[in-house]
Design a protein around this motif. Structure first.
Motif, short mmCIF file in Angstrom:
data_model
loop_
_atom_site.label_atom_id
_atom_site.label_comp_id
_atom_site.label_asym_id
_atom_site.label_seq_id
_atom_site.Cartn_x
_atom_site.Cartn_y
_atom_site.Cartn_z
N MET A 87 0.82 -1.21 0.00
CA MET A 87 0.00 0.00 0.00
C MET A 87 0.85 1.26 0.00
N ARG A 88 1.99 1.22 0.71
CA ARG A 88 2.92 2.36 0.68
C ARG A 88 3.38 2.62 -0.76
N THR A 89 3.74 1.54 -1.45
CA THR A 89 4.23 1.69 -2.82
C THR A 89 3.14 2.18 -3.75
N ILE A 90 1.95 1.60 -3.64
CA ILE A 90 0.83 1.99 -4.51
C ILE A 90 0.46 3.45 -4.30
N CYS A 91 0.28 3.86 -3.04
CA CYS A 91 -0.08 5.25 -2.76
C CYS A 91 1.04 6.19 -3.20
N GLY A 92 2.29 5.78 -2.96
CA GLY A 92 3.41 6.62 -3.38
C GLY A 92 3.48 6.77 -4.88
N THR A 93 3.15 5.71 -5.60
CA THR A 93 3.15 5.77 -7.05
C THR A 93 2.07 6.72 -7.57
N ILE A 94 0.88 6.67 -6.96
CA ILE A 94 -0.21 7.58 -7.36
C ILE A 94 0.16 9.03 -7.02
N GLU A 95 0.76 9.23 -5.84
CA GLU A 95 1.21 10.58 -5.47
C GLU A 95 2.18 11.13 -6.52
N ALA A 96 3.20 10.32 -6.88
CA ALA A 96 4.22 10.77 -7.82
C ALA A 96 3.60 11.05 -9.19
N ALA A 97 2.63 10.24 -9.60
CA ALA A 97 2.00 10.44 -10.90
C ALA A 97 1.19 11.74 -10.92
N ALA A 98 0.47 12.02 -9.84
CA ALA A 98 -0.30 13.27 -9.78
C ALA A 98 0.63 14.48 -9.80
N ARG A 99 1.76 14.34 -9.14
CA ARG A 99 2.75 15.42 -9.15
C ARG A 99 3.32 15.64 -10.55
N LEU A 100 3.61 14.52 -11.25
CA LEU A 100 4.22 14.60 -12.57
C LEU A 100 3.24 15.11 -13.62
N TYR A 101 2.05 14.57 -13.66
CA TYR A 101 1.12 14.86 -14.76
C TYR A 101 0.20 16.05 -14.48
N LEU A 102 -0.08 16.34 -13.18
CA LEU A 102 -1.00 17.43 -12.86
C LEU A 102 -0.33 18.55 -12.08
N GLY A 103 0.89 18.32 -11.61
CA GLY A 103 1.54 19.31 -10.76
C GLY A 103 0.89 19.42 -9.40
N ASP A 104 0.19 18.38 -8.95
CA ASP A 104 -0.54 18.39 -7.69
C ASP A 104 0.35 17.80 -6.59
N GLU A 105 0.75 18.64 -5.62
CA GLU A 105 1.66 18.22 -4.56
C GLU A 105 0.93 17.76 -3.29
N ARG A 106 -0.39 17.77 -3.28
CA ARG A 106 -1.13 17.58 -2.04
C ARG A 106 -1.31 16.12 -1.62
N LEU A 107 -1.10 15.18 -2.54
CA LEU A 107 -1.51 13.79 -2.27
C LEU A 107 -0.71 13.14 -1.15
N HIS A 108 0.56 13.53 -1.00
CA HIS A 108 1.37 12.88 0.04
C HIS A 108 0.78 13.16 1.43
N ASP A 109 0.40 14.40 1.69
CA ASP A 109 -0.19 14.73 3.00
C ASP A 109 -1.48 13.95 3.22
N TRP A 110 -2.30 13.83 2.17
CA TRP A 110 -3.54 13.07 2.32
C TRP A 110 -3.27 11.60 2.62
N THR A 111 -2.21 11.05 2.00
CA THR A 111 -1.85 9.66 2.30
C THR A 111 -1.47 9.50 3.76
N GLU A 112 -0.66 10.42 4.29
CA GLU A 112 -0.21 10.31 5.69
C GLU A 112 -1.39 10.41 6.65
N ARG A 113 -2.33 11.30 6.36
CA ARG A 113 -3.51 11.41 7.23
C ARG A 113 -4.35 10.13 7.17
N ALA A 114 -4.50 9.60 5.95
CA ALA A 114 -5.30 8.37 5.81
C ALA A 114 -4.60 7.20 6.49
N TRP A 115 -3.29 7.18 6.45
CA TRP A 115 -2.54 6.10 7.10
C TRP A 115 -2.79 6.13 8.60
N GLN A 116 -2.76 7.32 9.17
CA GLN A 116 -2.99 7.44 10.61
C GLN A 116 -4.43 7.11 10.99
#
Length: 524
Positions: A87-116
């Motif tokens: 799940m760490r790898t999958i979420c990290g991959t989606i985060e990186a893709a959103a950053r690359l293709y959309l310039g969206d930097e917010r997904l990492h913080d959302w992952t950390e909150r969801a993890w907690q």
């Protein structure tokens, strides 16, 4: 200069290509997205799936009505049953893709909150909820290499996607496209958390459609090849165009690989004033097979799977597939090894695969062969069929029994040993062509060496069946007629129980076929 692509997604600046969005029904895909459907795209390896997904993402983002992100999940394969790592790898991959293709930097913080808040069993659901809820337009998520995931990691992905499905599109992706080699029905998920294997359909019952990316049509194949002509001026002869189609049946990687070998790897092909002819395409095919390129090596590796063996072994022997489950047959079609012929029935997907499969299976016996002197050549170096027959009989009597044990497919072991021997013959200059079909009860070989062509039919005599001589003579008659030959070999392998040793029962007789052809009948 652009070239034919055989590695990874196509790029318009580097590669000759067919526009990816024309390779599938874009109107159908867009309709599924507008209806907020979750669906699959599947096709054999190296047919253009990733190129199509990337093109779809660009098309949707350019249109502006959706936010689309492509993510390749193959990196999570090594997590295997470690769901937290997966799940760490999958979420990290989606985060990186959103950053690359959309310039969206917010997904990492959302992952950390969801993890907690949710832990490993809800982190992906939580990430996708937050992303969708904070997106001005509906999210479309394109997940590639999904069937590379293993066990509980794959189960966790599918079930977390299913968990948020009812919240779409306000708080979950509008559409998720899962992409892989196999259709969802072929997923057999062996997870430690489950007592029995889980099928893909039960783990992800929100799937609306399974779309399959097809091979090139004959017109597509010609269009791609003519991209090279338009760019360089170098033409393909009509015979070469036809030969590419005949050998590949439009399998995208094979089309590109043959053309790349012929136009960019061979010395004569690099001369742009020289047309690419059928002989150059044939030579390119041989180089691909002999070099065991990755695509063909991966194909051969599938032969070890029991589901594959249950079909390929009787096909090579010419036996019927009456007792083979439909799921296994569909699996081989999804892998691209087989196709359903227009007139009905399963056949090997194309002549190159038809050549590769028995060749790869014969490698064990071929590597086990003793040193054999080429006594089948006359004083001028030409093949002498009578000398070849004597050499084979001597070889079979001495080495047949132990070599049968080195063949990976027991039911066609004699066929593989004979082919291994004949490959030693053609390695000195020549070719070996094979034909086999379900239910025919035979395999046909044509050995060509210089000016000599030899038609050979192989049949097996098994317990409870009559002597196959009469049927074999009739079948061989038709094969030789197609080759324009007046003589040939009929090899009858006696696999009945209780027979004398090979060296004692091997003999050769002469017979006349129903069409009046002279046949050497080899009982081995």
């Amino acid at each position: 200069m652009r070239f034919f692509n055989t590695e990874g997604p196509v790029r318009t600046d580097l590669h000759y290509l067919l526009p990816p969005l024309q390779r599938w029904d874009l109107d159908e895909v867009q309709a599924l997205i507008e209806q907020q459907k979750y669906f699959l795209l599947h096709a054999p390896r190296q047919t253009g799936k990733t190129s199509c997904l990337l093109a779809l993402m660009a098309h949707l983002n350019q249109d502006g009505r959706y936010q689309a992100v492509y993510a390749n999940l193959e990196g999570a394969q090594t997590a295997r049953e470690d769901v937290a790592r997966g799940m760490r790898t999958i979420c990290g991959t989606i985060e990186a893709a959103a950053r690359l293709y959309l310039g969206d930097e917010r997904l990492h913080d959302w992952t950390e909150r969801a993890w907690q808040a949710r832990g490993i069993d809800g982190v992906l659901t939580g990430l996708l909820e937050a992303w969708s809820a904070n997106s001005q337009t509906p999210v479309v998520l394109l997940l590639d290499e999904v069937d590379a995931l293993i066990g509980d990691t794959l189960v966790a992905l599918l079930r977390q996607l299913r968990a948020g499905y009812s919240q779409r599109p306000q708080a979950f992706p509008n559409t998720v496209i899962l992409c892989g080699v196999r259709d969802l029905r072929d997923y057999r998920i062996h997870a430690r958390s489950e007592a029995a294997p889980i099928t893909g359909g039960s783990a992800f019952n929100i799937k609306a459609e399974s779309l399959r990316l097809g091979d090139f049509s004959e017109a597509d194949t010609r269009t791609l090849l003519q991209e090279h002509t338009q760019e360089t001026g170098q033409v393909f002869t009509p015979e070469a165009l036809q030969q590419v189609w005949t050998l590949t049946q439009g399998q995208p990687w094979l089309v590109n690989a043959l053309a790349y070998q012929a136009c960019f790897r061979s010395r004569e092909g690099r001369d742009r004033t020289r047309p690419i002819d059928a002989a150059m395409i044939e030579a390119a095919k041989e180089r691909l097979i002999l070099n065991r390129v990755t695509h063909l090596d991966q194909l051969a590796d599938k032969l070890r799977e029991e589901r594959v063996r249950r079909i390929i072994e009787p096909m090579l022997a010419g036996e019927s597939l009456d007792n083979v489950p439909l799921d296994d047959r569909d699996y081989l079609v999804d892998l691209g090894l087989l196709r359903r012929a227009a007139g009905g029935g399963l056949v090997i997907a194309n002549p190159i695969y038809r050549e590769v499969l028995p060749r790869m299976l014969a490698l064990g016996p071929q590597d086990s062969l003793p040193q054999i002197n080429p006594t089948w050549l006359d004083e001028r170096g030409q093949l002498d069929p009578q000398r070849l027959l004597a050499a084979f009989l001597d070889f079979w009597r001495q080495h047949g029994e132990p070599l049968l044990k080195s063949a990976p497919y027991h039911e066609v072991a004699p066929h593989l040993v004979l082919m291994a021997f004949l490959h030693r013959v053609v390695n000195g200059g020549g070719s070996l062509e094979r034909e086999y079909a379900i239910g025919a009860g035979r395999m046909d070989l044509c050995l060509r060496h210089g000016a000599v062509s030899l038609g050979i039919e192989l049949k097996v005599w098994r317990d409870g069946r009559p002597d196959p001589l009469a049927q074999g003579l009739e079948q061989l008659d038709g094969y030789l007629a197609g080759l324009g030959l007046k003589s040939g070999w009929l090899v009858l392998f006696d696999r009945r129980s209780g027979q004398p040793p090979i060296e004692e029962r091997t003999r050769v007789d002469e017979a006349v076929s129903p069409g009046g052809r002279c046949i050497q009948v080899i009982r081995a």
